[in-house]
Design a protein around this motif. Structure first.
Motif, PDB file in Angstrom:
ATOM      1  N   GLY A  35      -0.555  -3.486   6.762  1.00 46.95           N
ATOM      2  CA  GLY A  35       0.178  -3.287   7.764  1.00 46.95           C
ATOM      3  C   GLY A  35      -0.232  -1.805   8.337  1.00 46.95           C
ATOM      4  O   GLY A  35      -1.230  -1.447   8.071  1.00 46.95           O
ATOM      5  N   TYR A  36       0.729  -1.351   9.294  1.00 48.46           N
ATOM      6  CA  TYR A  36       0.450  -0.003   9.955  1.00 48.46           C
ATOM      7  C   TYR A  36       1.594   1.047   9.181  1.00 48.46           C
ATOM      8  O   TYR A  36       2.503   0.479   8.830  1.00 48.46           O
ATOM      9  N   LEU A  37       1.018   2.127   8.719  1.00 49.54           N
ATOM     10  CA  LEU A  37       1.889   3.172   8.130  1.00 49.54           C
ATOM     11  C   LEU A  37       2.776   3.725   9.294  1.00 49.54           C
ATOM     12  O   LEU A  37       2.279   3.971  10.279  1.00 49.54           O
ATOM     13  N   GLU A  38       4.026   3.420   8.899  1.00 49.39           N
ATOM     14  CA  GLU A  38       5.128   4.179   9.873  1.00 49.39           C
ATOM     15  C   GLU A  38       5.473   5.551   9.600  1.00 49.39           C
ATOM     16  O   GLU A  38       5.766   6.235  10.536  1.00 49.39           O
ATOM     17  N   ALA A  39       5.935   5.687   8.365  1.00 47.71           N
ATOM     18  CA  ALA A  39       6.422   6.885   8.090  1.00 47.71           C
ATOM     19  C   ALA A  39       6.238   7.052   6.399  1.00 47.71           C
ATOM     20  O   ALA A  39       5.885   6.026   5.761  1.00 47.71           O
ATOM     21  N   PHE A  40       6.491   8.150   5.760  1.00 49.97           N
ATOM     22  CA  PHE A  40       6.558   8.211   4.329  1.00 49.97           C
ATOM     23  C   PHE A  40       7.289   9.706   4.100  1.00 49.97           C
ATOM     24  O   PHE A  40       7.514  10.623   4.992  1.00 49.97           O
ATOM     25  N   ASP A  41       7.849   9.517   2.935  1.00 48.96           N
ATOM     26  CA  ASP A  41       8.571  10.920   2.510  1.00 48.96           C
ATOM     27  C   ASP A  41       8.201  11.211   0.941  1.00 48.96           C
ATOM     28  O   ASP A  41       6.981  10.685   0.481  1.00 48.96           O
ATOM     29  N   GLN A  42       8.849  12.027   0.376  1.00 49.00           N
ATOM     30  CA  GLN A  42       8.534  12.354  -1.069  1.00 49.00           C
ATOM     31  C   GLN A  42       8.410  11.195  -2.122  1.00 49.00           C
ATOM     32  O   GLN A  42       7.711  10.999  -3.008  1.00 49.00           O
ATOM     33  N   TYR A  43       9.162   9.959  -1.864  1.00 46.59           N
ATOM     34  CA  TYR A  43       9.373   8.751  -2.527  1.00 46.59           C
ATOM     35  C   TYR A  43       9.101   7.453  -2.053  1.00 46.59           C
ATOM     36  O   TYR A  43       8.445   6.620  -2.766  1.00 46.59           O
ATOM     37  N   VAL A  44       9.035   7.494  -0.643  1.00 48.77           N
ATOM     38  CA  VAL A  44       8.743   5.960  -0.114  1.00 48.77           C
ATOM     39  C   VAL A  44       7.661   6.076   0.903  1.00 48.77           C
ATOM     40  O   VAL A  44       7.678   7.041   1.613  1.00 48.77           O
ATOM     41  N   VAL A  45       6.990   4.868   1.073  1.00 46.77           N
ATOM     42  CA  VAL A  45       6.070   4.994   2.334  1.00 46.77           C
ATOM     43  C   VAL A  45       6.729   3.540   3.063  1.00 46.77           C
ATOM     44  O   VAL A  45       7.090   2.550   2.477  1.00 46.77           O
ATOM     45  N   SER A  46       6.814   3.771   4.198  1.00 41.23           N
ATOM     46  CA  SER A  46       7.329   2.726   5.359  1.00 41.23           C
ATOM     47  C   SER A  46       6.068   2.035   6.012  1.00 41.23           C
ATOM     48  O   SER A  46       5.287   2.668   6.393  1.00 41.23           O
ATOM     49  N   LEU A  47       5.973   0.595   5.796  1.00 37.13           N
ATOM     50  CA  LEU A  47       5.098  -0.077   6.065  1.00 37.13           C
ATOM     51  C   LEU A  47       5.396  -1.105   7.353  1.00 37.13           C
ATOM     52  O   LEU A  47       6.067  -1.862   6.797  1.00 37.13           O
ATOM     53  N   GLN A  48       4.613  -1.174   8.391  1.00 37.10           N
ATOM     54  CA  GLN A  48       5.063  -1.869   9.487  1.00 37.10           C
ATOM     55  C   GLN A  48       4.033  -3.284   9.115  1.00 37.10           C
ATOM     56  O   GLN A  48       2.675  -3.190   9.435  1.00 37.10           O
ATOM     57  N   SER A  49       4.294  -4.521   9.071  1.00 40.90           N
ATOM     58  CA  SER A  49       3.802  -5.530   8.774  1.00 40.90           C
ATOM     59  C   SER A  49       4.098  -6.685   9.717  1.00 40.90           C
ATOM     60  O   SER A  49       5.264  -6.605  10.180  1.00 40.90           O
ATOM     61  N   PRO A  50       3.387  -7.874   9.870  1.00 44.12           N
ATOM     62  CA  PRO A  50       3.965  -9.037  10.769  1.00 44.12           C
ATOM     63  C   PRO A  50       5.510  -9.583  10.360  1.00 44.12           C
ATOM     64  O   PRO A  50       5.838  -9.999  11.146  1.00 44.12           O
ATOM     65  N   THR A  51       5.563  -9.656   9.076  1.00 46.60           N
ATOM     66  CA  THR A  51       6.651  -9.945   8.473  1.00 46.60           C
ATOM     67  C   THR A  51       8.108  -9.102   8.710  1.00 46.60           C
ATOM     68  O   THR A  51       9.209  -9.324   8.388  1.00 46.60           O
ATOM     69  N   GLY A  52       7.602  -7.769   8.918  1.00 45.55           N
ATOM     70  CA  GLY A  52       8.795  -6.730   9.341  1.00 45.55           C
ATOM     71  C   GLY A  52       8.554  -5.393   8.424  1.00 45.55           C
ATOM     72  O   GLY A  52       7.440  -5.200   8.313  1.00 45.55           O
ATOM     73  N   THR A  53       9.340  -4.464   8.511  1.00 44.11           N
ATOM     74  CA  THR A  53       9.062  -3.379   7.820  1.00 44.11           C
ATOM     75  C   THR A  53       9.565  -3.361   6.406  1.00 44.11           C
ATOM     76  O   THR A  53      10.356  -3.748   6.062  1.00 44.11           O
TER      77      THR A  53
END
Length: 96
Positions: A35-53
């Motif tokens: 997917g596409y990297l949306e955001a990240f912080d110290q503990y988590v990476v947010s990934l946008q994929s066809p099935t959702g975030t």
């Protein structure tokens, strides 16, 4: 995590975030997320994929990379290999 490692990780993830290109995230259990990297912080990476975030904990991530392919070698391009014949296996009965 030391400050130098954090700078390398932050720089790498910022590059992926700014490029808005598809990334592969491999988890420690072997699952590949795409997917596409949306955001990240110290503990988590947010990934946008066809099935959702998806929010993925960094502790569950093994590898993050851009998608890549390896060229398939044709028969002519493969290096010739020498096949070594192994001796036949002997079955030995063990008495107890």
């Amino acid at each position: 995590m030391s400050r130098i490692e954090d700078d390398v990780q932050t720089s790498f993830l910022n590059d992926l975030l700014g490029d808005r290109e598809i990334v592969w995230i491999f988890l420690v259990n072997g699952i590949k997320l795409t997917g596409y990297l949306e955001a990240f912080d110290q503990y988590v990476v947010s990934l946008q994929s066809p099935t959702g975030t998806q929010a993925v904990f960094k502790s569950a991530i093994s590898t993050v990379c851009r998608p890549h392919t390896t060229p398939n070698k044709t028969t002519d391009e493969r290096s010739s290999t020498v096949r070594i014949e192994r001796p036949a296996r002997r079955h030995v009965a063990i008495s107890r």
